[in-house]
Design an enzyme around this catalytic site. Structure first.
Site, PDB file in Angstrom:
ATOM      1  N   GLY A 206      34.388  -8.672  74.313  1.00 21.09           N
ATOM      2  CA  GLY A 206      35.271  -7.712  74.961  1.00 21.09           C
ATOM      3  C   GLY A 206      35.243  -7.852  76.460  1.00 21.09           C
ATOM      4  N   THR A 210      33.356  -2.506  78.957  1.00 21.11           N
ATOM      5  CA  THR A 210      33.776  -1.753  77.779  1.00 21.11           C
ATOM      6  C   THR A 210      32.600  -1.185  77.008  1.00 21.11           C
ATOM      7  OG1 THR A 210      33.964  -3.909  76.716  1.00 21.11           O
ATOM      8  CG2 THR A 210      36.001  -2.834  77.378  1.00 21.11           C
ATOM      9  N   GLY A 211      31.387  -1.438  77.481  1.00 18.21           N
ATOM     10  CA  GLY A 211      30.236  -0.802  76.854  1.00 18.21           C
ATOM     11  C   GLY A 211      29.448  -1.698  75.919  1.00 18.21           C
ATOM     12  N   THR A 213      26.840  -3.766  76.680  1.00 15.99           N
ATOM     13  CA  THR A 213      25.417  -3.594  76.949  1.00 15.99           C
ATOM     14  C   THR A 213      24.949  -2.232  76.440  1.00 15.99           C
ATOM     15  OG1 THR A 213      25.749  -4.902  78.937  1.00 15.99           O
ATOM     16  CG2 THR A 213      23.675  -3.730  78.759  1.00 15.99           C
ATOM     17  N   HIS A 427      59.299   1.963 105.773  1.00 14.61           N
ATOM     18  CA  HIS A 427      59.192   1.203 104.528  1.00 14.61           C
ATOM     19  C   HIS A 427      58.853   2.138 103.359  1.00 14.61           C
ATOM     20  CE1 HIS A 427      58.011  -2.586 102.308  1.00 14.61           C
ATOM     21  NE2 HIS A 427      57.364  -1.675 101.604  1.00 14.61           N
ATOM     22  N   GLU A 428      57.821   2.946 103.533  1.00  6.99           N
ATOM     23  CA  GLU A 428      57.390   3.824 102.439  1.00  6.99           C
ATOM     24  C   GLU A 428      58.410   4.906 102.134  1.00  6.99           C
ATOM     25  OE1 GLU A 428      55.202   2.806 100.579  1.00  6.99           O
ATOM     26  OE2 GLU A 428      54.245   1.357 101.911  1.00  6.99           O
ATOM     27  N   HIS A 431      61.018   3.516  99.837  1.00  5.61           N
ATOM     28  CA  HIS A 431      60.639   3.577  98.421  1.00  5.61           C
ATOM     29  C   HIS A 431      60.756   5.011  97.902  1.00  5.61           C
ATOM     30  CE1 HIS A 431      59.071  -0.475  98.205  1.00  5.61           C
ATOM     31  NE2 HIS A 431      58.057  -0.271  99.029  1.00  5.61           N
ATOM     32  N   ASP A 509      56.242  -6.262  96.929  1.00  9.89           N
ATOM     33  CA  ASP A 509      57.407  -5.656  96.293  1.00  9.89           C
ATOM     34  C   ASP A 509      58.314  -6.732  95.722  1.00  9.89           C
ATOM     35  OD1 ASP A 509      56.415  -3.315  97.328  1.00  9.89           O
ATOM     36  OD2 ASP A 509      57.767  -3.301  99.053  1.00  9.89           O
TER      37      ASP A 509
HETATM   38  P1  ADP Z   1      29.725  -4.228  79.473  1.00 11.19           P
HETATM   39  O1  ADP Z   1      28.349  -4.620  79.087  1.00 11.19           O
HETATM   40  O2  ADP Z   1      30.702  -4.278  78.345  1.00 11.19           O
HETATM   41  O3  ADP Z   1      30.253  -4.941  80.668  1.00 11.19           O
HETATM   42  P2  ADP Z   1      28.409  -1.785  80.074  1.00 11.19           P
HETATM   43  O4  ADP Z   1      27.817  -1.448  78.762  1.00 11.19           O
HETATM   44  O5  ADP Z   1      27.505  -2.414  81.056  1.00 11.19           O
HETATM   45  O6  ADP Z   1      29.687  -2.697  79.885  1.00 11.19           O
HETATM   46  O7  ADP Z   1      29.073  -0.485  80.674  1.00 11.19           O
HETATM   47  C1  ADP Z   1      28.795  -0.035  81.964  1.00 11.19           C
HETATM   48  C2  ADP Z   1      28.740   1.461  81.999  1.00 11.19           C
HETATM   49  O8  ADP Z   1      30.026   2.012  81.716  1.00 11.19           O
HETATM   50  C3  ADP Z   1      27.833   2.058  80.950  1.00 11.19           C
HETATM   51  O9  ADP Z   1      26.535   2.146  81.435  1.00 11.19           O
HETATM   52  C4  ADP Z   1      28.443   3.421  80.717  1.00 11.19           C
HETATM   53  O10 ADP Z   1      28.027   4.338  81.694  1.00 11.19           O
HETATM   54  C5  ADP Z   1      29.912   3.167  80.906  1.00 11.19           C
HETATM   55  N1  ADP Z   1      30.571   2.913  79.630  1.00 11.19           N
HETATM   56  C6  ADP Z   1      31.202   1.776  79.277  1.00 11.19           C
HETATM   57  N2  ADP Z   1      31.716   1.873  78.045  1.00 11.19           N
HETATM   58  C7  ADP Z   1      31.390   3.087  77.589  1.00 11.19           C
HETATM   59  C8  ADP Z   1      31.633   3.778  76.352  1.00 11.19           C
HETATM   60  N3  ADP Z   1      32.315   3.224  75.344  1.00 11.19           N
HETATM   61  N4  ADP Z   1      31.151   5.035  76.230  1.00 11.19           N
HETATM   62  C9  ADP Z   1      30.468   5.598  77.229  1.00 11.19           C
HETATM   63  N5  ADP Z   1      30.205   5.008  78.399  1.00 11.19           N
HETATM   64  C10 ADP Z   1      30.661   3.769  78.592  1.00 11.19           C
HETATM   65 ZN    ZN Z   2      56.654  -1.668  99.639  1.00 12.39          ZN
HETATM   66 MG    MG Z   3      27.135  -5.816  80.277  1.00 14.79          MG
END
Ligand code: ADP
Ligand code: ZN
Ligand code: MG
Length: 634
Positions: A206, A210-211, A213, A427-428, A431, A509
């Protein structure tokens, strides 16, 4: 950094010592008495007349000490300074049968010489090692230089991670899959009793954050077993064989502590397809990988070690790693969808004070594409802002600012008053005004000329339109308005300052415009070329196994037509933008005036000013009410 500094001081002390040693060598040893020196001519006279009893000659210092025959034994020696070269002196002394002695220079003391050399070699080796360590990177912990290869401290062991499944949200499928691993670690006999082969390795796949570790830690926490972790990048070192020995060490320790969980982060760093290295192979990595495979084959399923590896590049992994008996179980950990984001926000808001009117659901809706780590970071940023503003609880304001901070960049010091600030303001406003006036666009959330890190001079931001995102109704009218809004920045610059004064600030842009328009023509069938899909969406990153560019499936002639269509759409939108800004010039000037003064205008206030100038700000509903009755198709 600190330990590096400490080292430098150490080296400093050592070299001071060495210099001291050098100095002490060149000091004359015989500075005992200040006795009056005899002139050389007198000394020769003594020799020639046979009055000398004994002489000590200090070659190096060019000094001689002597005693005359008439002097009593206890009397001190007399001294004479010798000339540079006096070979005739020795002849003379021999002739006269004077008892003489040559005192070797202390520096030429053979033992001392060896000792000094030895000392310098040690100093040099030491300096070399310090140098090596520095080159190896400052993140290596202290005290590793003398046992590289053994690398005791390269992997971490936590006997208790303190993380459980409760702390992991939003990736329910992955959790379910891994529940089995927990059971295995806790009660392996349940599996072995029925002859089930236990998985040895699980690969978590992943994107970062995304969690993965976290999930691995939660498994070991749930099962109550020790957690060993190492990162793939730490295997790969300068010296061939170091990685392999680290793998051996790691598994040795793991076996001693079974049942346990071994977590290998970034396994792609070491587990890359062998022999496919661009620019030559990498012996070190291959050896490490081979060692890893050997270790994994070496233990039976019931030794109680489970290996979990994580990667965001499964496509480049060596196929040998994915064979049965190794990482045969693969679990995908994706970016969380709405429900997942809500769950993660709930987990991370547990220990934060959040005002009651803040809706986690609203935050979850506004953050598509955020990873778990980004969401955790978002709440933390909001908490920091809250503390900085001396509030008691996080409010929507802090959440808003934290989202900007993460998605757009850190807020920087305001622009100084200058022509640049003027240009950015026009500019802003270009938009923002178009976003407000165009009927199919989403309403403005805010416009600001406070710069952000990464070269963002200011921005104008639409509100997050829940209805549109949910329904996915990105109509042709909406897309055209989008393009017109993107072009509004440049259009305002030209309208106000003239063609010659436009800046490079609109390059972002223009890129967006090009992408959107091309998609309309070649993928969405929204041009005069009709309803044909001429190009496929980009198959993904080339380095993630995607294809090189889009494969064109049309003739040269069609390519010319596509370009013409793209140009037509862009010109149409650009003219619309120019015309609308020209017709509302006094309103534009007024908005710029307010923006220059206040630096940020929120959507509500912006619309108020627009209404004062007699314009309407109503939008067409995303979903028309009542829904038109559809003819039944049969
Ligand atoms: P990865 O190993 O996929 O890069 P990590 O596990 O290191 O991501 O995530 C880093 C931090 O982000 C975690 O310590 C946690 O605080 C938060 N985190 C990431 N995913 C989740 C999840 N699914 N639920 C809760 N916290 C999350
Ligand atoms: Zn712009
Ligand atoms: Mg990690």
């Amino acid at each position: 950094m600190n330990h590096n500094f400490g080292h430098r001081r150490w080296v400093g002390k050592l070299s001071a010592l060495a210099v001291g040693l050098l100095l002490s060598q060149s000091l004359p040893v015989l500075a005992q008495s200040d006795e009056e020196k005899v002139p050389y001519s007198k000394f020769i006279e003594y020799v020639e007349t046979g009055q000398l009893k004994t002489v000590k000659i200090y070659e190096k210092q060019k000094i001689a000490e002597f005693k005359l025959k008439k002097q009593p034994d206890e009397e001190a020696f007399s001294k004479v300074v010798l000339f540079d070269k006096n070979p005739e002196l020795y002849g003379l002394l021999r002739d006269k049968k004077v008892d003489f002695e040559q005192v070797p220079d202390p520096g030429e003391n053979p033992l001392l010489g060896i000792l000094t050399q030895f000392f310098f070699i040690i100093v040099i080796i030491f300096l070399f090692l310090v140098f090596l360590r520095r080159t190896a990177g400052s993140n290596s912990g202290p005290g590793q230089i003398l046992n590289f290869g053994k690398s005791k401290a390269r992997f971490q062991m936590e006997s208790e991670t303190g993380v459980t499944f409760v702390d992991v949200a939003g990736i329910e499928e992955a959790k379910e899959e891994l529940q089995e691993v927990v059971t295995f670690l806790k009660q392996p006999e349940r599996f072995t009793a029925v002859g089930a082969r236990i998985p040895r390795g699980v690969l978590l796949i992943g994107p970062p954050g995304t969690g993965k570790t976290l999930l691995a830690k939660a498994i070991s926490g749930e099962a109550g077993v020790p957690f060993f972790s190492i990162s793939g990048s730490e295997f790969v070192e300068m010296f061939v064989g170091v990685g392999a020995s680290r793998v051996r060490d790691l598994f040795k320790k793991a076996k001693e502590n079974a049942p346990c969980l071994v977590f290998i982060d970034e396994i792609d760093a070491v587990g890359r397809q062998r022999g496919a290295g661009i620019g030559g192979g990498n012996d070190e990595r291959e050896q490490t990988l081979n060692q890893l495979l050997t270790e994994m084959d070496g233990f039976e399923g019931n030794t109680g070690i489970i290996i979990i590896a994580a990667t965001n590049r499964p496509d480049i992994l060596d196929s040998a790693l994915l064979r049965p008996g190794r990482f045969d179980r693969q679990v995908t950990v994706d970016l969380p969808a709405f429900e997942g984001r809500l769950g993660i926000l709930e987990v991370h808001s547990r220990e934060k004070k959040i005002a009651s009117q803040v809706s986690l659901e609203a935050i979850a809706r506004r953050t598509p594409g955020f990873s778990g780590a980004a969401l955790a970071n978002l709440l933390n940023e909001a908490a920091i802002l809250t503390a900085r503003r001396r509030k008691d609880a996080i409010t929507d304001l802090e959440v808003d600012d934290a989202i900007d901070r993460i998605t757009i960049g850190l807020a920087m010091a305001p622009h100084v008053d200058s022509k640049k600030k003027w240009l950015i303001a026009y500019h802003e406003v270009g938009h923002a005004l178009l976003a407000t006036l165009l009927k199919d666009a989403d309403p403005l959330n805010k416009v600001t000329i406070l710069p952000r890190s990464g070269g963002v001079g200011g921005f104008s931001q639409p509100t997050y339109n829940e209805e549109r995102v949910d329904s996915g109704l990105y109509t042709r009218a909406w897309l055209l308005d989008q393009i017109t809004i993107f072009l509004g920045g440049r259009a305002a610059e030209v309208e106000v300052f003239g063609d010659a004064e436009v800046t490079a600030g609109a390059s972002g842009d223009i890129e967006q415009v090009a992408n959107l328009t091309r998609q309309m023509v070649t993928q969405l069938g929204m041009s005069d070329l009709g309803y044909v899909a001429l190009e496929k969406g980009n198959g993904g990153d080339v380095f993630l196994g995607g294809e090189w560019g889009n494969r064109a499936e049309y003739s040269q002639e069609m390519a010319v037509q596509i370009d013409r269509q793209v140009r037509e759409i862009v010109m149409y939108c650009y003219e619309t933008a120019r015309r609308m800004l020209r017709e509302n010039r006094s309103l534009v000037d007024r908005l710029v005036e307010v923006l220059l003064e206040r630096e940020t205008i929120d959507g509500e206030e912006f619309r108020q000013i627009v209404i004062e100038y007699g314009q309407t700000v109503d939008k067409k509903p995303v979903l028309p009410e009542p829904l038109p009755s559809l003819p039944l198709l049969s």
